[in-house]
Design a protein around this motif. Structure first.
Motif, short mmCIF file in Angstrom:
data_model
loop_
_atom_site.label_atom_id
_atom_site.label_comp_id
_atom_site.label_asym_id
_atom_site.label_seq_id
_atom_site.Cartn_x
_atom_site.Cartn_y
_atom_site.Cartn_z
N ILE A 178 0.84 -1.20 0.00
CA ILE A 178 0.00 0.00 0.00
C ILE A 178 0.87 1.25 0.00
CG2 ILE A 178 -1.65 1.34 1.37
CD1 ILE A 178 -2.76 -1.45 2.32
N ALA A 179 1.88 1.28 0.86
CA ALA A 179 2.75 2.44 0.97
C ALA A 179 3.54 2.70 -0.30
CB ALA A 179 3.69 2.28 2.16
N ALA A 180 3.95 1.65 -0.97
CA ALA A 180 4.79 1.78 -2.17
C ALA A 180 3.99 1.98 -3.45
CB ALA A 180 5.68 0.55 -2.30
N TRP A 181 2.68 1.80 -3.40
CA TRP A 181 1.87 1.78 -4.62
C TRP A 181 2.13 2.99 -5.52
CZ3 TRP A 181 -0.65 -2.24 -6.51
CH2 TRP A 181 -1.48 -2.04 -7.60
N SER A 182 2.17 4.18 -4.97
CA SER A 182 2.30 5.38 -5.81
C SER A 182 3.66 5.49 -6.50
CB SER A 182 2.02 6.64 -4.99
OG SER A 182 3.01 6.79 -3.98
N THR A 183 4.64 4.74 -6.03
CA THR A 183 5.97 4.80 -6.66
C THR A 183 6.27 3.55 -7.50
OG1 THR A 183 7.05 3.85 -4.70
CG2 THR A 183 6.87 6.27 -4.82
N MET A 184 5.38 2.57 -7.49
CA MET A 184 5.59 1.35 -8.28
C MET A 184 5.34 1.63 -9.76
SD MET A 184 3.55 -1.60 -6.24
CE MET A 184 4.14 -2.37 -4.76
#
Length: 70
Positions: A40-46
């Motif tokens: 969830i935390a990494a989603w925007s940078t994946m």
């Protein structure tokens, strides 16, 4: 008539968030979308491929959490 494209094949890849945001104590996955806190935390940078990898994990996680503990 064409078949709709699954969300995880779209570009950009949408979030699987269902706005049910509770982390299951037994799994560590969100009870709504079945993602881990790290996902969830990494989603925007994946990138899209990383997001698709997460999407591919979700059906098995849903099945696993739907089974009664025994």
């Amino acid at each position: 008539m064409s078949t709709p494209v699954p969300a995880w094949l779209a570009s950009p890849v949408p979030s699987p968030c269902t706005s049910v945001c509770r982390i299951g104590a037994a799994t560590g996955w969100c009870e709504g979308c079945q993602r881990s806190l790290e996902e969830i935390a990494a989603w925007s940078t994946m990138d899209d491929e990383a997001k698709r990898r997460v999407w591919r994990l979700l059906p098995a996680r849903r099945l696993q959490t739907a089974r009664p503990a025994g």
